[in-house]
Design a protein around this motif. Structure first.
Motif, PDB file in Angstrom:
ATOM      1  N   PHE A  75     -73.910 -75.159-174.354  1.00 25.87           N
ATOM      2  CA  PHE A  75     -72.822 -74.175-174.422  1.00 25.87           C
ATOM      3  C   PHE A  75     -71.666 -74.591-173.521  1.00 25.87           C
ATOM      4  CE2 PHE A  75     -76.106 -71.589-176.393  1.00 25.87           C
ATOM      5  CZ  PHE A  75     -75.387 -71.011-177.417  1.00 25.87           C
ATOM      6  N   SER A  83     -70.694 -77.549-172.984  1.00 27.53           N
ATOM      7  CA  SER A  83     -69.926 -78.639-173.598  1.00 27.53           C
ATOM      8  C   SER A  83     -69.032 -78.138-174.729  1.00 27.53           C
ATOM      9  CB  SER A  83     -70.868 -79.738-174.092  1.00 27.53           C
ATOM     10  OG  SER A  83     -71.769 -79.201-175.025  1.00 27.53           O
ATOM     11  N   LEU A  84     -69.155 -76.857-175.091  1.00 28.84           N
ATOM     12  CA  LEU A  84     -68.252 -76.312-176.106  1.00 28.84           C
ATOM     13  C   LEU A  84     -66.930 -75.876-175.486  1.00 28.84           C
ATOM     14  CD1 LEU A  84     -70.741 -74.173-178.205  1.00 28.84           C
ATOM     15  CD2 LEU A  84     -69.928 -76.469-178.667  1.00 28.84           C
ATOM     16  N   TYR A  85     -66.891 -75.867-174.139  1.00 30.12           N
ATOM     17  CA  TYR A  85     -65.655 -75.495-173.453  1.00 30.12           C
ATOM     18  C   TYR A  85     -65.116 -76.719-172.735  1.00 30.12           C
ATOM     19  CZ  TYR A  85     -67.494 -70.849-174.336  1.00 30.12           C
ATOM     20  OH  TYR A  85     -67.995 -69.738-174.949  1.00 30.12           O
ATOM     21  N   LYS A  86     -63.839 -76.668-172.468  1.00 38.10           N
ATOM     22  CA  LYS A  86     -63.235 -77.820-171.799  1.00 38.10           C
ATOM     23  C   LYS A  86     -63.514 -77.737-170.304  1.00 38.10           C
ATOM     24  CE  LYS A  86     -59.476 -78.928-174.954  1.00 38.10           C
ATOM     25  NZ  LYS A  86     -59.315 -77.689-175.771  1.00 38.10           N
TER      26      LYS A  86
END
Ligand SMILES: Nc1ncnc2c1ncn2[C@@H]1O[C@H](COP(=O)(O)OP(=O)(O)O)[C@@H](O)[C@H]1O
Ligand SMILES: [Mg+2]
Lengths: 369, 240
Positions: free
Chosen positions: B99, B101-104
């Protein structure tokens, strides 16, 4: 970047799941091996033929044709004798006529035996004809008092056989195996990717992802890439095993075979995750197998499509395996190059593109972006 | 204080059944906003619409001034679903990593955030266990940690403390008020009244409608009662 995150997660999940890995990588090899032995083992016994009232010459010729001949003095009921003595057929000479009775639990065996018997009988009567002719001519010469001419014995011409595709040792398995290789890749990739996305739906993680800034296309491409990489490995293993271990006939290039299978895998992958949108459980996913997967086998080239009724040919042309099977057969058996199967490849690519686009749309019921 | 979430005339039906009808609400920056109501009243449905997971509804929703779903806004929301949506074959840490890695997030920051979130929910010793071996409470805590993983400006938590023991529940609420003091905006749903007391403002939901709203003390004064339960009964009774 988010696509890569999905790919990495799929890898972690797959590597944890040893059973699924085994299903993907080992099961096709086992089935292929089984097929190989089923179709190439030549342990078929000589047919057993009961014979009554036949002369020794005929019996000898039958024996020369690899028929096990059992001579009977008298027969009451031919059918009963066949069953009691486990014969494949029974031949009775009745004056000018011949009575043949077959056991016929295996029609192909019957056909083979019948052809052999007919050949022997034809040869015999040709010989008889020749000797009658000879006698008749000699008789004629005598009565006419003409000078003797030497009758030349006609020997049957020696046949030289050549094949456009394959050779005299080609078995049905050689024609079947290209289709099988493609089908296994198609089937297992379809099943595993479909069930994976389905699990993501039923456990709620797919919906949960919609609360993150992931795009629908990130998910679709993540799945395509993640399971695609497993499909690549599977394809390479299956093709190498078939060619190097089972020694399946491969006239064309190994790389072309791999390219075709990869395209097939892509179609299966995108179709699997698309259909998972229409299933609510693993069991419902399984229900697609008889509807979507099994018919593909019939039209993949195991049965000749050209001979089918028109409407069946139309159905065939809507099946990805029809093109996959044709391309694989062309490369592996006939040895053609990529140029000759480009239509097949284009159509397969078209199927994949269509299914991928539909996938991105199918996720729309979750979110618009 | 600006409005962070604004919902206007939101209605939603499943088939013929209307689950939300004409919901209007405003969540202000830096407050803890509670949605209180019995189970089946429509809290989860409403919250899903607010975070943009469901766009099949009537009305308007704006978060940070943008219509949902909006990718930029989504990256500022931390959401905790009512039913734990986790990957059971993966370990707790792998779930957090996925999860995250889904955000910067930069690699270093990601590491720090994972350590922080795991520590907050007391899961640090269990991070290398597979989630399928987690208890129900551990899964809730992991879901909460995932909601916090990218240090979001807005937190939307759907029944965050169900199945969590009282001690940890206290420390989670403690952390929520700390986050609020940092300036974060928090939306919480609950059916537990003593948790409602901890919210800055409340909306009471029943049968898909907001029957009343305000701060806990305002509500108690308005209905002249000592407990929020009684507010609920009185307000609900007026509507029936
Ligand atoms: N996917 C769905 N399909 C049909 N009805 C649903 C669905 N999700 C929720 N509902 C119905 O909507 C109502 C509100 O549910 P929900 O928002 O989960 O309530 P709460 O979170 O307050 O317990 C319930 O009556 C529930 O049965
Ligand atoms: Mg709920």
């Amino acid at each position: 970047m988010r696509t890569i995150a999905v790919v990495r997660r799929i890898f972690q999940q797959m590597l944890r799941d040893k059973r699924t890995l085994a299903l993907m990588f080992v099961a096709p090899l086992l089935i292929l091996t089984l097929f190989h032995f089923l179709f190439t083992s030549n342990t078929a016994e000589n047919p057993k033929l009961g014979v009554a009232n036949a002369d020794d010459a005929l019996v000898k010729q039958l024996k020369d044709k690899d028929i096990t001949v059992i001579t009977y003095e008298r027969v009451g009921n031919a059918k009963k004798t066949i069953v009691d003595d486990q014969l494949d057929g029974f031949m009775q000479i009745k004056g000018e006529g011949i009575q043949l009775t077959f056991e016929n639990s295996d029609p192909s065996k019957t056909k083979a035996l019948q052809i052999k018997i007919q050949q022997v009988i034809a040869a015999q009567s040709a010989k008889k004809q020749a000797s009658i002719m000879k006698e008749w001519i000699q008789h004629l010469q005598k009565t006419l008092n003409a000078p003797k001419i030497k009758m030349e014995q006609v020997s049957s011409p020696k046949m030289h056989i050549a094949y456009v595709y394959g050779n005299k040792d080609t078995s049905f398995f050689d024609v079947l195996s290209p289709v099988l290789v493609g089908f296994f890749v198609f089937f297992f990739v379809f099943l595993i990717s479909g069930i994976a996305l389905l699990r993501e739906r039923t456990t709620g993680t797919l919906e949960r992802l919609m609360a993150t800034p992931i795009r629908r296309s990130d998910i679709v491409f993540g799945y395509l890439l993640g399971y695609g990489l497993f499909a690549v490995i599977q394809t390479v293993i299956v093709v190498f095993f078939a060619v190097k271990v089972l020694d399946i006939m491969l006239v064309g290039s190994l790389w072309h075979v791999i390219i075709i299978n990869l395209l097939l895998a892509l179609v299966a992958l995108s179709l699997g995750i698309l259909l998972s949108a229409f299933a609510n459980s693993e069991f419902q996913m399984m229900q697609f197998i008889p509807i979507v997967i099994i018919p593909q086998v019939f039209f993949a080239g195991i049965l000749p499509v050209e001979g089918m009724a028109n409407w069946l040919q139309m159905i065939a042309k809507a099946m990805p395996m029809y093109y996959g099977g044709d391309a694989l057969k062309s490369v592996m058996y006939k040895g053609v190059g990529l140029g000759d199967i480009r239509m097949d490849l284009f159509v397969l690519f078209g199927f994949a593109l269509l299914f991928i686009t539909l996938n991105v749309f199918a996720l729309k019921k979750y979110r618009k972006i | 204080m600006g409005s962070i979430i604004v919902a206007k005339r939101v209605s939603k039906s499943f088939g013929k059944k209307e689950v939300l009808s004409n919901i209007n609400l405003t969540v202000k920056e830096g407050e803890i906003y509670g949605l209180i109501g019995p189970s089946g009243s429509g809290k989860t449905t409403l919250v899903k619409i607010l975070v943009g997971m469901d766009s099949d509804f009537q009305g308007e929703v704006e978060v940070l001034g943008a219509a949902m779903p909006n990718m930029n806004v989504l990256s500022k929301i931390g959401y905790m679903a009512q039913s734990d949506a986790l990957y059971p074959e993966l370990t707790g840490e792998e779930n957090l990593q996925f999860f995250a890695s889904l955000y910067k997030l930069k690699k270093e920051e990601r590491k720090q955030r994972i350590a922080y979130a795991a520590d907050l929910v007391k899961l640090t010793p269990h991070l290398s266990k597979k989630v399928m071996a987690y208890s129900g409470g551990m899964k809730r805590r992991l879901s909460l940690a995932i909601a916090l993983i990218h240090n979001p400006q807005i937190l939307v938590l759907d029944e965050p403390t169900v199945g969590i023991d009282p001690e940890l529940r206290l420390s989670i609420w403690h952390e929520l008020s700390r986050l609020k003091n940092e300036g974060k905006t928090i939306v919480v749903t609950t059916h537990v009244m003593d948790e409602a007391e901890k919210c800055d403002r409340l909306a009471m939901v029943r049968d898909g409608k907001i029957i009343t709203g305000g701060s806990p003390s305002e509500l108690k004064n308005q209905y002249a009662v000592n407990h929020l339960e009684e507010v609920f009964v009185k307000a609900g009774g007026k509507n029936i």
